[in-house]
Design a protein around this motif. Structure first.
Motif, PDB file in Angstrom:
ATOM      1  N   UNK A 197      -4.151  -6.375  -3.600  1.00 52.81           N
ATOM      2  CA  UNK A 197      -5.571  -6.097  -3.389  1.00 52.81           C
ATOM      3  C   UNK A 197      -5.835  -4.599  -3.447  1.00 52.81           C
ATOM      4  N   UNK A 198      -6.916  -4.178  -4.119  1.00 48.60           N
ATOM      5  CA  UNK A 198      -7.294  -2.760  -4.054  1.00 48.60           C
ATOM      6  C   UNK A 198      -7.782  -2.421  -2.653  1.00 48.60           C
ATOM      7  N   UNK A 199      -7.702  -1.147  -2.297  1.00 45.68           N
ATOM      8  CA  UNK A 199      -8.068  -0.741  -0.949  1.00 45.68           C
ATOM      9  C   UNK A 199      -9.525  -1.046  -0.610  1.00 45.68           C
ATOM     10  N   UNK A 200     -10.406  -1.042  -1.611  1.00 40.82           N
ATOM     11  CA  UNK A 200     -11.804  -1.380  -1.335  1.00 40.82           C
ATOM     12  C   UNK A 200     -11.920  -2.808  -0.809  1.00 40.82           C
ATOM     13  N   UNK A 201     -11.118  -3.731  -1.362  1.00 37.90           N
ATOM     14  CA  UNK A 201     -11.116  -5.118  -0.878  1.00 37.90           C
ATOM     15  C   UNK A 201     -10.469  -5.215   0.497  1.00 37.90           C
ATOM     16  N   UNK A 202      -9.406  -4.443   0.714  1.00 33.73           N
ATOM     17  CA  UNK A 202      -8.741  -4.456   2.013  1.00 33.73           C
ATOM     18  C   UNK A 202      -9.724  -4.036   3.103  1.00 33.73           C
TER      19      UNK A 202
END
Length: 295
Positions: free
Chosen positions: A99-104
């Motif tokens: 997962x990209x950090x924006x999703x995290x």
């Protein structure tokens, strides 16, 4: 009369699932995943869908707090309708390795909000009120917790200290036991344990109860061993555990929320002494801050 959920269904199931048999857990999990669909099923159809028996379905329904399957279906339909009316597109809280950090960030924020909402909905305000009363009038407060729960215990202790109460958070299990024997009827002992089964914490609370102190358990497991020695039980939310976010991490959100509720209630009850104490502690901290150098 139609029965309703006293707390959101997923939170209710997470709290009760550890005490259920595996077959009952299957029923609860399926219902939590598809409340609208399960609301349309007969008891026989739900048993077939979950691969269990009608008797297991009925036992699960009763364990969740309902007098019968009809009442459960009505409440389930009401819950599903509420969910449909209020739900907006959101991300799942399950975090994948790639997962990209924006999703995290978005998923963690969603999970934190849901945890707080679930905890607030499931908190017994009468028990909270009684705990606040006991803390506000106590001679001394001892708090027991280990691991992640110790952080919530330390948070509660330092908050109470700042408003003039005598409070100690014990993480050394030997010290916790030896100080528990010093407690009496005017004291309060608070045990914080997510599982409700931490032996060292239970032993300290048991001793405190035997000495006559008011005992409070903060746990996500109603009916767990720690509650057997508690006068008052404050329920936290059993968190969803994932590979990248163990329960010990997410459970702290719920524990700290309960700690904040306790502290705020006590500060209200003891406002005449709490306000000056808070002002004095704030002033002391301000004077210790390093000021920017002038050029």
């Amino acid at each position: 009369m139609t029965e309703t959920f006293s707390s959101p269904l997923p939170a209710r199931i997470r709290a009760l699932a550890p005490t259920m048999s595996r077959s009952m857990q299957r029923v609860a999990e399926v219902v939590a995943e598809d409340p609208a669909g399960c609301a349309q099923l007969t008891v026989t159809e739900l048993a077939e869908r979950t691969g269990t028996s009608e008797a297991t379905v009925v036992r699960t329904v009763r364990e969740l707090g309902y007098t019968g399957y009809r009442a459960f279906r009505l409440a389930l339909a009401g819950y599903a309708g509420q969910q449909q009316a209020t739900d907006s597109p959101s991300v799942t809280a399950d975090i994948a390795v790639d997962d990209p950090l924006t999703d995290v960030v978005a998923k963690l924020a969603t999970d934190e909000r849901q945890t707080l909402a679930d905890t607030a909905a499931g908190l017994d305000v009468a028990q909270l009120e009684a705990a606040v009363t006991a803390l506000a009038g106590s001679r001394r407060v001892d708090i027991y917790g280990i691991g992640a729960s110790a952080l919530a215990g330390q948070d509660l202790a330092q908050k109470l200290l700042r408003i003039g109460l005598i409070a100690h958070a014990h993480t050394d299990t030997h010290l916790a036991v030896t100080t528990a024997v010093q407690l009496g009827p005017t004291d309060v002992a608070v045990a914080i344990t997510h599982s409700g089964a931490t032996g060292e914490v239970i032993e300290s609370l048991r001793i405190a109860a035997r000495r006559g102190a008011t005992t409070v358990a903060v746990t996500s497991r109603p009916g767990s061993p720690v509650t057997h020695h508690a006068d008052l039980v404050l329920a936290t939310t059993a968190p969803r555990e994932s590979e990248l976010r163990p329960a010990a991490m997410s459970s702290r959100t719920s524990q700290h929320f309960v700690v904040d509720c306790l502290f705020t209630g006590v500060a209200q009850r003891t406002h005449d002494r709490a306000a000056p104490a808070l002002a004095a502690s704030y002033e002391a901290l301000v004077h210790r801050r390093v000021r920017p150098e002038s050029h």
